[in-house]
Design a protein around this motif. Sequence first.
Motif, PDB file in Angstrom:
ATOM      1  N   VAL A   1       0.977  -1.229   0.037  1.00 47.32           N
ATOM      2  CA  VAL A   1      -0.161  -0.137  -0.004  1.00 47.32           C
ATOM      3  C   VAL A   1       0.817   1.344  -0.136  1.00 47.32           C
ATOM      4  CG1 VAL A   1      -1.812   1.300   1.308  1.00 47.32           C
ATOM      5  CG2 VAL A   1      -1.855  -1.155   1.445  1.00 47.32           C
ATOM      6  N   ALA A   2       0.569   2.271  -1.142  1.00 48.02           N
ATOM      7  CA  ALA A   2       1.637   3.301  -0.997  1.00 48.02           C
ATOM      8  C   ALA A   2       1.663   4.014   0.462  1.00 48.02           C
ATOM      9  CB  ALA A   2       0.953   4.371  -1.887  1.00 48.02           C
ATOM     10  N   GLU A   3       2.716   4.297   0.901  1.00 51.63           N
ATOM     11  CA  GLU A   3       3.081   5.029   2.460  1.00 51.63           C
ATOM     12  C   GLU A   3       2.536   3.953   3.361  1.00 51.63           C
ATOM     13  OE1 GLU A   3       1.333   8.738   2.354  1.00 51.63           O
ATOM     14  OE2 GLU A   3       2.632   9.777   0.676  1.00 51.63           O
ATOM     15  N   GLY A   4       2.329   2.834   3.226  1.00 50.55           N
ATOM     16  CA  GLY A   4       2.116   1.742   4.292  1.00 50.55           C
ATOM     17  C   GLY A   4       2.678   1.755   5.397  1.00 50.55           C
ATOM     18  N   ASP A   5       3.959   1.985   5.392  1.00 51.18           N
ATOM     19  CA  ASP A   5       4.793   2.042   6.491  1.00 51.18           C
ATOM     20  C   ASP A   5       4.720   3.453   7.290  1.00 51.18           C
ATOM     21  OD1 ASP A   5       6.003   3.719   4.516  1.00 51.18           O
ATOM     22  OD2 ASP A   5       7.918   3.090   4.480  1.00 51.18           O
ATOM     23  N   ALA A   6       3.861   4.300   6.940  1.00 54.11           N
ATOM     24  CA  ALA A   6       3.518   5.828   7.526  1.00 54.11           C
ATOM     25  C   ALA A   6       2.633   5.203   8.586  1.00 54.11           C
ATOM     26  CB  ALA A   6       3.113   6.805   6.518  1.00 54.11           C
ATOM     27  N   VAL A   7       1.849   4.282   8.926  1.00 53.18           N
ATOM     28  CA  VAL A   7       1.171   3.967   9.734  1.00 53.18           C
ATOM     29  C   VAL A   7       1.920   3.493  11.090  1.00 53.18           C
ATOM     30  CG1 VAL A   7      -0.657   3.529   8.239  1.00 53.18           C
ATOM     31  CG2 VAL A   7       0.670   1.583   9.502  1.00 53.18           C
ATOM     32  N   VAL A   8       3.314   3.024  10.711  1.00 51.93           N
ATOM     33  CA  VAL A   8       3.928   2.518  11.973  1.00 51.93           C
ATOM     34  C   VAL A   8       4.130   3.291  13.126  1.00 51.93           C
ATOM     35  CG1 VAL A   8       6.075   1.263  12.580  1.00 51.93           C
ATOM     36  CG2 VAL A   8       4.816   0.786  10.412  1.00 51.93           C
ATOM     37  N   PRO A   9       4.780   4.497  12.756  1.00 49.15           N
ATOM     38  CA  PRO A   9       4.893   5.606  13.822  1.00 49.15           C
ATOM     39  C   PRO A   9       3.743   6.076  14.647  1.00 49.15           C
ATOM     40  CG  PRO A   9       5.486   6.363  11.931  1.00 49.15           C
ATOM     41  CD  PRO A   9       5.302   5.201  11.522  1.00 49.15           C
ATOM     42  N   VAL A  10       2.730   6.206  13.994  1.00 49.81           N
ATOM     43  CA  VAL A  10       1.224   6.490  14.523  1.00 49.81           C
ATOM     44  C   VAL A  10       0.999   5.620  15.498  1.00 49.81           C
ATOM     45  CG1 VAL A  10      -1.136   6.896  14.032  1.00 49.81           C
ATOM     46  CG2 VAL A  10       0.479   7.981  12.313  1.00 49.81           C
ATOM     47  N   ALA A  11       1.029   4.117  15.064  1.00 47.61           N
ATOM     48  CA  ALA A  11       0.795   3.106  15.942  1.00 47.61           C
ATOM     49  C   ALA A  11       1.446   3.003  17.099  1.00 47.61           C
ATOM     50  CB  ALA A  11       0.923   1.678  15.014  1.00 47.61           C
ATOM     51  N   ASN A  12       2.592   3.366  16.923  1.00 51.05           N
ATOM     52  CA  ASN A  12       3.618   3.439  18.127  1.00 51.05           C
ATOM     53  C   ASN A  12       3.598   4.358  19.047  1.00 51.05           C
ATOM     54  OD1 ASN A  12       4.898   1.065  17.302  1.00 51.05           O
ATOM     55  ND2 ASN A  12       6.845   2.291  16.190  1.00 51.05           N
ATOM     56  N   THR A  13       3.024   5.442  18.581  1.00 53.13           N
ATOM     57  CA  THR A  13       2.550   6.745  19.334  1.00 53.13           C
ATOM     58  C   THR A  13       1.297   6.528  20.211  1.00 53.13           C
ATOM     59  OG1 THR A  13       3.557   8.380  17.605  1.00 53.13           O
ATOM     60  CG2 THR A  13       1.962   9.288  19.407  1.00 53.13           C
ATOM     61  N   LEU A  14       0.378   5.894  19.506  1.00 51.28           N
ATOM     62  CA  LEU A  14      -0.851   5.466  20.194  1.00 51.28           C
ATOM     63  C   LEU A  14      -0.581   4.300  21.140  1.00 51.28           C
ATOM     64  CD1 LEU A  14      -3.254   5.383  17.166  1.00 51.28           C
ATOM     65  CD2 LEU A  14      -3.560   6.673  19.192  1.00 51.28           C
ATOM     66  N   ILE A  15       0.106   3.411  20.817  1.00 47.58           N
ATOM     67  CA  ILE A  15       0.667   2.353  21.965  1.00 47.58           C
ATOM     68  C   ILE A  15       1.400   2.886  23.217  1.00 47.58           C
ATOM     69  CG2 ILE A  15       2.456   0.495  22.406  1.00 47.58           C
ATOM     70  CD1 ILE A  15       1.703  -0.533  19.478  1.00 47.58           C
ATOM     71  N   GLU A  16       2.349   3.969  22.663  1.00 44.53           N
ATOM     72  CA  GLU A  16       2.963   4.780  23.934  1.00 44.53           C
ATOM     73  C   GLU A  16       2.152   5.525  24.757  1.00 44.53           C
ATOM     74  OE1 GLU A  16       6.774   7.408  24.418  1.00 44.53           O
ATOM     75  OE2 GLU A  16       6.643   6.464  22.483  1.00 44.53           O
ATOM     76  N   ARG A  17       1.316   6.412  24.224  1.00 40.44           N
ATOM     77  CA  ARG A  17       0.752   7.423  24.807  1.00 40.44           C
ATOM     78  C   ARG A  17      -0.972   7.305  24.652  1.00 40.44           C
ATOM     79  NH1 ARG A  17       2.794  12.178  21.388  1.00 40.44           N
ATOM     80  NH2 ARG A  17       1.147  13.372  22.366  1.00 40.44           N
ATOM     81  N   GLY A  18      -1.389   6.419  24.392  1.00 36.16           N
ATOM     82  CA  GLY A  18      -2.954   6.119  23.962  1.00 36.16           C
ATOM     83  C   GLY A  18      -3.700   5.870  25.390  1.00 36.16           C
ATOM     84  N   GLY A  19      -2.978   5.480  26.346  1.00 37.03           N
ATOM     85  CA  GLY A  19      -3.646   5.002  27.709  1.00 37.03           C
ATOM     86  C   GLY A  19      -4.586   3.644  27.183  1.00 37.03           C
ATOM     87  N   TYR A  20      -3.884   2.727  26.495  1.00 35.79           N
ATOM     88  CA  TYR A  20      -4.700   1.543  26.284  1.00 35.79           C
ATOM     89  C   TYR A  20      -4.477   0.540  27.026  1.00 35.79           C
ATOM     90  CZ  TYR A  20      -5.464   3.846  21.694  1.00 35.79           C
ATOM     91  OH  TYR A  20      -5.868   4.867  20.811  1.00 35.79           O
ATOM     92  N   GLY A  21      -5.556  -0.407  27.628  1.00 37.66           N
ATOM     93  CA  GLY A  21      -5.293  -1.348  28.660  1.00 37.66           C
ATOM     94  C   GLY A  21      -5.072  -2.813  27.896  1.00 37.66           C
ATOM     95  N   PHE A  22      -5.270  -2.563  26.415  1.00 37.73           N
ATOM     96  CA  PHE A  22      -5.107  -3.709  25.663  1.00 37.73           C
ATOM     97  C   PHE A  22      -4.960  -3.603  24.325  1.00 37.73           C
ATOM     98  CE2 PHE A  22      -7.314  -7.992  23.880  1.00 37.73           C
ATOM     99  CZ  PHE A  22      -6.493  -8.829  24.549  1.00 37.73           C
ATOM    100  N   VAL A  23      -3.778  -4.228  23.824  1.00 41.24           N
ATOM    101  CA  VAL A  23      -3.354  -3.813  22.384  1.00 41.24           C
ATOM    102  C   VAL A  23      -3.550  -5.259  21.491  1.00 41.24           C
ATOM    103  CG1 VAL A  23      -1.466  -3.182  20.685  1.00 41.24           C
ATOM    104  CG2 VAL A  23      -2.250  -2.043  23.124  1.00 41.24           C
ATOM    105  N   VAL A  24      -4.351  -5.255  20.562  1.00 42.34           N
ATOM    106  CA  VAL A  24      -4.625  -6.385  19.613  1.00 42.34           C
ATOM    107  C   VAL A  24      -3.846  -6.238  18.255  1.00 42.34           C
ATOM    108  CG1 VAL A  24      -6.164  -7.958  18.559  1.00 42.34           C
ATOM    109  CG2 VAL A  24      -6.632  -6.927  20.844  1.00 42.34           C
TER     110      VAL A  24
END
Length: 210
Positions: A21-44
């Motif tokens: 997918v064009a720019e598919g790898d651009a989602v990785v830093p967003v995912a990592n930011t959410l993991i780090e700062r999103g306050g999630y109790g469960f990551v799937v």
Amino acid sequence: MKALLLVDIQNGFCPGGNLAVAEGDAVVPVANTLIERGGYGFVVASQDWHPPGHGSFASSHPGKAPFEVGELAGKPQMMWPDHCVQGTEDAAFHPDLNVSAIDYVQRKGEDPAVDSYSAFRDNDKNAVTGLDAVLKEKNVTVLDIVGLATDYCVRFSALDARAMLPHATVRLVTDGCRGITEEGVTEALAEMRDAGVEIISLDEALHDHR
């Protein structure tokens, strides 16, 4: 509980992969930011995990080329290049994704006779993966979704989350998604919004501390 669903952030859907997918790898830093700062109790994380010769592969249908429409299980089926074959590097999660933070991996697309875009059930809607039961058991009340691709696996995962988790708020974080075609993304966002999926930005996700 607030949970995060990472849809198919795999090498196969990123630049250099078999179904990039064009720019598919651009989602990785967003995912990592959410993991780090999103306050999630469960990551799937969902993971496309096809056996060799899967029925959605153009190579399994003599005379069919990738991105032509064929037939699978008696229904129209987009024919894809061979991708995310079990155990291959193409099927592995992107190397920069914070996989150590993933609590649960939901594999899909293992039945050669039917495709599975959604992390929750196959395209026939006959077989469920069991992910809805896992999220219900965790008492998930907010599910944020990012990943690849907006117009296919993200779209159907979000729609199924709305249908199968009726008491949860389902939100698509657009900064963390990329799609195959612009028209497909526009159509997918409209369908998700109509179904009750909230379309939000990364900033909105980070500043909502539900």
